[in-house]
Write a protein that holds these residues in place. Structure first.
Motif, PDB file in Angstrom:
ATOM      1  N   LEU A  66      12.286  -3.991   7.718  1.00 25.38           N
ATOM      2  CA  LEU A  66      10.839  -4.434   7.702  1.00 25.38           C
ATOM      3  C   LEU A  66       9.954  -4.382   6.764  1.00 25.38           C
ATOM      4  O   LEU A  66       9.274  -5.194   6.473  1.00 25.38           O
ATOM      5  CB  LEU A  66      10.304  -4.223   9.020  1.00 25.38           C
ATOM      6  N   VAL A  67      10.399  -3.174   5.619  1.00 28.38           N
ATOM      7  CA  VAL A  67       9.605  -2.916   4.490  1.00 28.38           C
ATOM      8  C   VAL A  67      10.574  -2.299   3.711  1.00 28.38           C
ATOM      9  O   VAL A  67      11.739  -1.804   3.947  1.00 28.38           O
ATOM     10  CB  VAL A  67       8.350  -1.833   5.106  1.00 28.38           C
ATOM     11  N   THR A  68       9.979  -2.224   2.189  1.00 27.84           N
ATOM     12  CA  THR A  68      10.785  -1.576   1.202  1.00 27.84           C
ATOM     13  C   THR A  68       9.763  -0.707   0.776  1.00 27.84           C
ATOM     14  O   THR A  68       8.631  -0.849   0.765  1.00 27.84           O
ATOM     15  CB  THR A  68      11.141  -2.607   0.297  1.00 27.84           C
ATOM     16  N   LYS A  69      10.255   0.596   0.118  1.00 32.87           N
ATOM     17  CA  LYS A  69       9.338   1.300  -0.808  1.00 32.87           C
ATOM     18  C   LYS A  69       9.896   1.364  -2.349  1.00 32.87           C
ATOM     19  O   LYS A  69      11.099   1.499  -2.523  1.00 32.87           O
ATOM     20  CB  LYS A  69       9.490   2.786  -0.122  1.00 32.87           C
ATOM     21  N   ARG A  93       0.912  -1.387   0.010  1.00 30.44           N
ATOM     22  CA  ARG A  93      -0.073   0.066  -0.102  1.00 30.44           C
ATOM     23  C   ARG A  93       1.002   1.163   0.034  1.00 30.44           C
ATOM     24  O   ARG A  93       1.869   1.199   0.597  1.00 30.44           O
ATOM     25  CB  ARG A  93      -0.862   0.194   1.222  1.00 30.44           C
ATOM     26  N   HIS A  94       0.395   2.373  -0.450  1.00 29.98           N
ATOM     27  CA  HIS A  94       0.825   3.526  -0.528  1.00 29.98           C
ATOM     28  C   HIS A  94       0.570   4.273   0.917  1.00 29.98           C
ATOM     29  O   HIS A  94      -0.521   3.722   1.615  1.00 29.98           O
ATOM     30  CB  HIS A  94       0.814   4.409  -1.559  1.00 29.98           C
ATOM     31  N   THR A 124       4.427   6.601  -3.383  1.00 28.74           N
ATOM     32  CA  THR A 124       5.319   5.650  -3.037  1.00 28.74           C
ATOM     33  C   THR A 124       4.593   4.342  -2.201  1.00 28.74           C
ATOM     34  O   THR A 124       3.662   4.602  -1.479  1.00 28.74           O
ATOM     35  CB  THR A 124       6.079   6.457  -1.714  1.00 28.74           C
ATOM     36  N   VAL A 125       4.860   3.330  -2.822  1.00 29.53           N
ATOM     37  CA  VAL A 125       4.280   2.083  -2.385  1.00 29.53           C
ATOM     38  C   VAL A 125       5.273   1.282  -1.367  1.00 29.53           C
ATOM     39  O   VAL A 125       6.456   1.147  -1.702  1.00 29.53           O
ATOM     40  CB  VAL A 125       4.073   1.032  -3.412  1.00 29.53           C
ATOM     41  N   TYR A 126       4.627   1.008  -0.253  1.00 36.38           N
ATOM     42  CA  TYR A 126       5.473   0.399   0.633  1.00 36.38           C
ATOM     43  C   TYR A 126       5.003  -1.303   0.758  1.00 36.38           C
ATOM     44  O   TYR A 126       3.873  -1.489   0.698  1.00 36.38           O
ATOM     45  CB  TYR A 126       5.153   0.902   2.282  1.00 36.38           C
ATOM     46  N   GLU A 127       5.891  -2.046   0.793  1.00 32.46           N
ATOM     47  CA  GLU A 127       5.752  -3.662   0.826  1.00 32.46           C
ATOM     48  C   GLU A 127       6.515  -4.104   1.947  1.00 32.46           C
ATOM     49  O   GLU A 127       7.758  -3.809   2.382  1.00 32.46           O
ATOM     50  CB  GLU A 127       6.046  -4.146  -0.386  1.00 32.46           C
TER      51      GLU A 127
END
Length: 208
Positions: A60-63, A24-25, A70-73
């Motif tokens: 723990l997350v990438t963007k 999600r962004h 900017t989408v975070y995963e």
């Protein structure tokens, strides 16, 4: 002072859980949290983005950039942390249920207070209008040639009836307006009935 919605550290874990569901962004995360609270709570960007930056620092997350967004995963390390803290997540969900109930109670109390205030204002306006009508009608009756005592009294009473009707109906309309119950059909009915009443009263005057 209203207690915080999330206990210390819980928002961080909850963001990871939301990203575990899907990438999600930032706005989508804010919207997802608002949906969880039924719209009674919506975190600010200043609350969400610093925590996302910290999660990224911790691996723990990438963007990634998706146009202007900017989408975070979540990463494998992030999934591992969520898996290891399922019991904590269950406790957070229970806390959220209590928070939603508390926030909803607060909103309900504010609405009730607003309605009480509105009714008080309308009652005060009705008293002022009645007082003004009494003064105006008495003055008008005394200054119009040919008015007898009975006619003056009747005109005065008619003014009072009209003003009382107006204030009562205005209060009823405002009370029901917040539920969307007042429609164009309601106004049309009011116009038609008032026109009929006026015609009936005029007919009775002509007959005399």
């Amino acid at each position: 002072m209203t207690p915080p919605v999330f206990a210390h550290g819980n928002l961080r874990l909850y963001l990871l859980a939301l990203l575990e569901e899907q990438p999600r962004h930032g706005y989508e995360l804010i919207q997802a949290l608002s949906d969880r609270f039924g719209g009674t709570y919506s975190p600010s960007a200043g609350t969400i983005y610093p925590r996302l930056a910290k999660l990224e620092e911790e691996g723990l997350v990438t963007k990634t950039a998706d146009g202007r967004k900017t989408v975070y995963e979540i990463t494998a390390a992030g999934r591992a942390e969520v898996d290891s803290r399922r019991n904590d997540l269950d406790a957070i969900e229970d806390d959220l249920t209590d928070s939603v109930r508390r926030l909803a109670d607060g909103v309900r109390a504010e609405v009730n207070d607003a309605m009480r205030s509105l009714r008080a204002e309308l009652a005060s306006a009705a008293r002022e209008a009645k007082r003004a009508a009494t003064s105006t009608s008495a003055s008008a009756a005394s200054n119009v040639p040919g008015y007898g005592t009975d006619t003056s009294r009747a005109v005065h009473e008619a003014d009072l009836v009209l003003n009382e009707f107006r204030q009562q109906l205005r209060t009823d309309l405002r009370t029901h307006a917040h539920r969307g119950a007042v429609t164009a059909d309601s106004v049309g009915l009011l116009k038609a009935r008032l026109a009929q009443v006026r015609a009936d009263v005029l007919a009775s005057l002509v007959e005399r």
